[in-house]
Enzyme design. Structure first.
Site, PDB file in Angstrom:
ATOM      1  N   THR A  99       0.879  -1.188   0.000  1.00 21.30           N
ATOM      2  CA  THR A  99       0.000   0.000   0.000  1.00 21.30           C
ATOM      3  C   THR A  99       0.911   1.232   0.000  1.00 21.30           C
ATOM      4  O   THR A  99       1.044   1.911   1.010  1.00 21.30           O
ATOM      5  CB  THR A  99      -0.917   0.013   1.243  1.00 21.30           C
ATOM      6  OG1 THR A  99      -0.110  -0.242   2.418  1.00 21.30           O
ATOM      7  CG2 THR A  99      -1.997  -1.028   1.169  1.00 21.30           C
ATOM      8  N   GLU A 124      10.838  -5.279  10.169  1.00 22.21           N
ATOM      9  CA  GLU A 124      11.821  -6.010   9.385  1.00 22.21           C
ATOM     10  C   GLU A 124      13.088  -6.199  10.213  1.00 22.21           C
ATOM     11  O   GLU A 124      13.458  -5.346  11.011  1.00 22.21           O
ATOM     12  CB  GLU A 124      12.130  -5.251   8.086  1.00 22.21           C
ATOM     13  CG  GLU A 124      10.927  -5.252   7.165  1.00 22.21           C
ATOM     14  CD  GLU A 124      11.156  -4.531   5.842  1.00 22.21           C
ATOM     15  OE1 GLU A 124      12.317  -4.321   5.470  1.00 22.21           O
ATOM     16  OE2 GLU A 124      10.144  -4.195   5.194  1.00 22.21           O
ATOM     17  N   LYS A 139      -2.632   0.986  13.454  1.00 22.30           N
ATOM     18  CA  LYS A 139      -1.264   0.903  12.950  1.00 22.30           C
ATOM     19  C   LYS A 139      -0.683   2.308  12.697  1.00 22.30           C
ATOM     20  O   LYS A 139       0.484   2.571  12.955  1.00 22.30           O
ATOM     21  CB  LYS A 139      -1.296   0.090  11.654  1.00 22.30           C
ATOM     22  CG  LYS A 139      -0.003  -0.033  10.962  1.00 22.30           C
ATOM     23  CD  LYS A 139       0.813  -1.159  11.497  1.00 22.30           C
ATOM     24  CE  LYS A 139       2.159  -1.114  10.812  1.00 22.30           C
ATOM     25  NZ  LYS A 139       3.049  -2.131  11.260  1.00 22.30           N
ATOM     26  N   TYR A 156      -0.614   7.090  31.513  1.00 21.85           N
ATOM     27  CA  TYR A 156      -0.956   8.424  32.009  1.00 21.85           C
ATOM     28  C   TYR A 156      -0.793   9.480  30.903  1.00 21.85           C
ATOM     29  O   TYR A 156       0.157   9.441  30.138  1.00 21.85           O
ATOM     30  CB  TYR A 156      -0.056   8.764  33.203  1.00 21.85           C
ATOM     31  CG  TYR A 156      -0.741   9.696  34.178  1.00 21.85           C
ATOM     32  CD1 TYR A 156      -1.604   9.210  35.136  1.00 21.85           C
ATOM     33  CD2 TYR A 156      -0.542  11.061  34.101  1.00 21.85           C
ATOM     34  CE1 TYR A 156      -2.252  10.077  36.018  1.00 21.85           C
ATOM     35  CE2 TYR A 156      -1.171  11.930  34.979  1.00 21.85           C
ATOM     36  CZ  TYR A 156      -2.022  11.432  35.935  1.00 21.85           C
ATOM     37  OH  TYR A 156      -2.667  12.280  36.792  1.00 21.85           O
ATOM     38  N   CYS A 165       2.889  24.330  36.075  1.00 17.31           N
ATOM     39  CA  CYS A 165       4.179  23.723  35.692  1.00 17.31           C
ATOM     40  C   CYS A 165       4.317  23.402  34.206  1.00 17.31           C
ATOM     41  O   CYS A 165       5.266  23.835  33.556  1.00 17.31           O
ATOM     42  CB  CYS A 165       4.415  22.460  36.510  1.00 17.31           C
ATOM     43  SG  CYS A 165       4.634  22.832  38.251  1.00 17.31           S
ATOM     44  N   LYS A 169       4.709  26.405  31.810  1.00 17.77           N
ATOM     45  CA  LYS A 169       5.917  27.183  32.129  1.00 17.77           C
ATOM     46  C   LYS A 169       7.181  26.402  31.767  1.00 17.77           C
ATOM     47  O   LYS A 169       8.103  26.937  31.150  1.00 17.77           O
ATOM     48  CB  LYS A 169       5.880  27.484  33.636  1.00 17.77           C
ATOM     49  CG  LYS A 169       7.142  28.077  34.218  1.00 17.77           C
ATOM     50  CD  LYS A 169       6.937  28.452  35.676  1.00 17.77           C
ATOM     51  CE  LYS A 169       6.980  27.280  36.630  1.00 17.77           C
ATOM     52  NZ  LYS A 169       8.275  26.631  36.788  1.00 17.77           N
TER      53      LYS A 169
HETATM   54  N1  LIG Z   1       7.307  -4.600   5.541  1.00 14.70           N
HETATM   55  C1  LIG Z   1       6.964  -4.391   6.789  1.00 14.70           C
HETATM   56  O1  LIG Z   1       7.781  -4.363   7.722  1.00 14.70           O
HETATM   57  C2  LIG Z   1       5.518  -4.207   7.149  1.00 14.70           C
HETATM   58  C3  LIG Z   1       5.131  -4.326   8.487  1.00 14.70           C
HETATM   59  C4  LIG Z   1       3.779  -4.188   8.808  1.00 14.70           C
HETATM   60  C5  LIG Z   1       2.867  -3.902   7.794  1.00 14.70           C
HETATM   61  N2  LIG Z   1       3.286  -3.757   6.513  1.00 14.70           N
HETATM   62  C6  LIG Z   1       2.264  -3.505   5.504  1.00 14.70           C
HETATM   63  O2  LIG Z   1       1.958  -4.739   4.850  1.00 14.70           O
HETATM   64  C7  LIG Z   1       1.650  -4.516   3.479  1.00 14.70           C
HETATM   65  C8  LIG Z   1       2.571  -5.355   2.598  1.00 14.70           C
HETATM   66  O3  LIG Z   1       3.903  -4.912   2.801  1.00 14.70           O
HETATM   67  P1  LIG Z   1       5.143  -5.717   2.248  1.00 14.70           P
HETATM   68  O4  LIG Z   1       6.357  -5.046   2.794  1.00 14.70           O
HETATM   69  O5  LIG Z   1       4.954  -7.162   2.443  1.00 14.70           O
HETATM   70  O6  LIG Z   1       5.006  -5.381   0.662  1.00 14.70           O
HETATM   71  P2  LIG Z   1       5.826  -6.076  -0.523  1.00 14.70           P
HETATM   72  O7  LIG Z   1       5.870  -5.052  -1.617  1.00 14.70           O
HETATM   73  O8  LIG Z   1       7.091  -6.666  -0.016  1.00 14.70           O
HETATM   74  O9  LIG Z   1       4.906  -7.280  -0.977  1.00 14.70           O
HETATM   75  C9  LIG Z   1       3.688  -7.128  -1.647  1.00 14.70           C
HETATM   76  C10 LIG Z   1       3.519  -8.319  -2.568  1.00 14.70           C
HETATM   77  O10 LIG Z   1       2.212  -8.295  -3.122  1.00 14.70           O
HETATM   78  C11 LIG Z   1       2.286  -8.779  -4.445  1.00 14.70           C
HETATM   79  N3  LIG Z   1       1.066  -8.455  -5.196  1.00 14.70           N
HETATM   80  C12 LIG Z   1       0.717  -7.277  -5.771  1.00 14.70           C
HETATM   81  N4  LIG Z   1      -0.484  -7.407  -6.370  1.00 14.70           N
HETATM   82  C13 LIG Z   1      -0.920  -8.660  -6.144  1.00 14.70           C
HETATM   83  C14 LIG Z   1      -2.087  -9.376  -6.508  1.00 14.70           C
HETATM   84  N5  LIG Z   1      -3.065  -8.819  -7.211  1.00 14.70           N
HETATM   85  N6  LIG Z   1      -2.193 -10.675  -6.111  1.00 14.70           N
HETATM   86  C15 LIG Z   1      -1.215 -11.249  -5.394  1.00 14.70           C
HETATM   87  N7  LIG Z   1      -0.086 -10.606  -5.030  1.00 14.70           N
HETATM   88  C16 LIG Z   1       0.070  -9.331  -5.409  1.00 14.70           C
HETATM   89  C17 LIG Z   1       3.564  -8.157  -4.967  1.00 14.70           C
HETATM   90  O11 LIG Z   1       4.049  -8.831  -6.134  1.00 14.70           O
HETATM   91  C18 LIG Z   1       4.486  -8.325  -3.771  1.00 14.70           C
HETATM   92  O12 LIG Z   1       5.173  -9.551  -3.797  1.00 14.70           O
HETATM   93  C19 LIG Z   1       1.762  -3.008   3.270  1.00 14.70           C
HETATM   94  O13 LIG Z   1       0.492  -2.427   3.449  1.00 14.70           O
HETATM   95  C20 LIG Z   1       2.689  -2.575   4.387  1.00 14.70           C
HETATM   96  O14 LIG Z   1       2.498  -1.214   4.730  1.00 14.70           O
HETATM   97  C21 LIG Z   1       4.578  -3.926   6.173  1.00 14.70           C
END
Ligand SMILES: NC(=O)c1ccc[n+]([C@@H]2O[C@H](COP(=O)([O-])OP(=O)(O)OC[C@H]3O[C@@H](n4cnc5c(N)ncnc54)[C@H](O)[C@@H]3O)[C@@H](O)[C@H]2O)c1
Length: 457
Positions: free
Chosen positions: A86, A160, A209, A255, A267, A270
């Protein structure tokens, strides 16, 4: 359970591997042929601690497969996770194209499916997305939400670098759902994951989130700004923040984390001003510390605007001191609100059982003399009298004696600055300063849209 993951990137690969480790059968799907092929060879699509062993183990014991056939994935699973990217647009808007594409795919596949299906949005999406995805699936499948399928919001909190560990040890597991069936399926799905299982409103889960990550950002820049000030003064910032974190009562604790009215008192205003000015004198930029005071002032303006929006002239202020249980009026934010309202010609009555005008001394008396010189004409020690003669009751201090107000004074308009009530069955108009929907007679709560007037404090 049988689970499918739409997206085999970071979150999808980790989720698929961990769900297989938890004993579930997982089908991963992706538009990338390469990622599908890697999973089918028992290899991860990402580099991350522990992931290689987990994917190999899942592949070898037949718990993990991958396909580009989204129909197959839906038909052979009870829950489909949406874990596609996203990304942000240039302007900072969320690009939901991938989420919507998957919603349409799942919808198409559901046309042929007879069994109930759960779709779980794991990607990070803004509030409202769950409902839009539900409508898209209804359109594409010709089926009905909560009859043939449901959409759950189940945000991912992993980081990650420690993704597998985070997945298996989350601070809590959160789902937003309006389906009892989905809630019990998710309890079963995550039964071996430690931490509290929280089932809540869909929109609460969706915004969580963003609130978490924005707060994490705030923590980092706050610590850095403190560090920059300390460095200029040759003070060890790490010692400072280490001691800061030892205060589990006020610093690292729930808190002050309750949305409500502006802060005040002798406090906080100030001392935060003194630190800000010190930084400026040292020529150090501290935009976050700088923003605290203006943000606090905005909350006072918000209170004035809410009161004005009620279209009544007689205002009863319940609680005048800067917090309950004290008579300290210095920098009390409601005094600023009263001053503005008086300037605009409102009739103000005040009740505060702790404030005795004749007994005010020193800076407390000086503050009131400057802000509300005619306080003695407005203040009363008769709560019911103040309520009777007012059309709008503004609760500015949380006191037990205000609990019965809705029953004792029905039909009044209540503006609650302190979350006096957590839920309310009230036939009058109720509005909280930073919350909505606690009055079950919510039709009374439709707020008139109003031109914002500039108010100076
Ligand atoms: N990376 C992180 O640390 C993390 C942590 C928490 C939340 N998120 C959230 O999780 C979501 C995914 O993040 P990510 O880092 O895994 O992304 P990413 O880009 O690594 O993976 C997304 C995958 O989706 C695939 N994809 C796209 N369209 C598709 C479809 N129509 N059908 C099937 N697969 C499709 C892509 O080819 C890709 O492999 C995002 O919203 C991100 O914000 C990420």
């Amino acid at each position: 359970m049988n689970i499918s993951f739409f997206g085999l990137g970071y979150v999808g690969c980790v989720g698929a591997a961990c769900c297989a480790r938890l004993g579930h059968h997982v089908i991963g799907t992706d538009v990338s042929k390469n990622k599908v092929s890697l999973i089918n060879q028992g290899r991860p699509t990402i580099i991350e601690a522990e992931i290689e062993e987990l994917i190999k183990e899942a592949h070898d014991n037949g718990r993990l497969e991958a396909t580009m056939d989204f129909r197959y994935a839906v038909m052979h699973s009870e829950i489909s996770f949406i874990v596609v990217g996203t990304p942000s647009s240039k302007e900072g808007h969320l690009n939901l194209d991938y989420v919507y594409a998957v919603a349409r795919q799942i919808g198409e596949a559901l046309r042929e499916k007879k069994e109930f299906h759960i779709i779980a949005i794991r990607s990070t999406v803004l509030p409202g997305t769950n409902q839009t995805v539900g409508k898209m699936i209804e359109e594409a499948s010709g089926k009905k939400r909560n009859q043939d399928f449901t959409v759950v919001s189940n945000p991912e909190f992993l980081r990650e670098g420690t993704a597998v560990h985070d997945y298996m040890n989350p601070p809590f597991t959160l789902i937003g759902t309006d389906s009892e069936l989905a809630e019990s399926s998710f309890r079963e799905l995550y039964k071996d994951i430690p931490g509290e299982f929280i089932s809540t409103d869909i929109e609460v889960a969706e915004i969580m989130k963003y609130v978490n990550n924005t707060y994490h950002g705030l923590k980092i820049v706050f610590a850095n700004e403190v560090g920059n000030i300390c460095k200029a003064l040759n003070i060890d910032s790490h010692k400072v923040m280490e001691i800061f974190c030892k205060d589990r009562q006020l610093n690292i604790s729930p808190y002050y984390f309750k949305p409500g009215f502006a802060y005040g008192g002798s406090c906080l205003p100030k001392d935060s001003r003194a630190l800000r000015t010190l930084a400026h004198d040292l020529y150090i930029d501290v935009p976050v510390i700088d923003a605290i005071h203006p943000s606090n002032e905005i909350q006072k303006k918000n209170a004035v605007e809410i009161i004005e929006s009620k279209g009544k002239r007689k205002i009863g202020i319940l609680g005048l001191s800067f917090k309950a249980g004290t008579d300290d009026l210095r920098c009390s934010p409601i005094v600023d609100v009263a001053e503005v309202l008086l300037g605009k010609g409102y009739e103000i009555s005040i009740y505060d059982r702790n404030v005795k005008v004749s007994q005010l001394t020193g800076t407390n008396a000086d503050f009131i003399a400057a802000k509300l010189p005619h306080l003695h004409e407005m203040i009363s020690d008769d709560l019911d009298a103040v309520c009777r003669e007012s059309d709008v009751l503004v609760i500015a201090n949380k006191e037990r004696e205000f609990d019965e107000l809705p029953q004792r004074h029905p039909h009044k308009i209540i503006v609650d600055l302190v979350r006096q009530f957590t839920e309310l069955d009230y036939d009058g108009n109720y509005e909280g300063i930073s919350w909505a929907n606690i009055n079950i007679n919510s039709a009374q709560n439709d707020l008139p849209v109003k031109d914002m007037e500039k108010i100076e404090f």
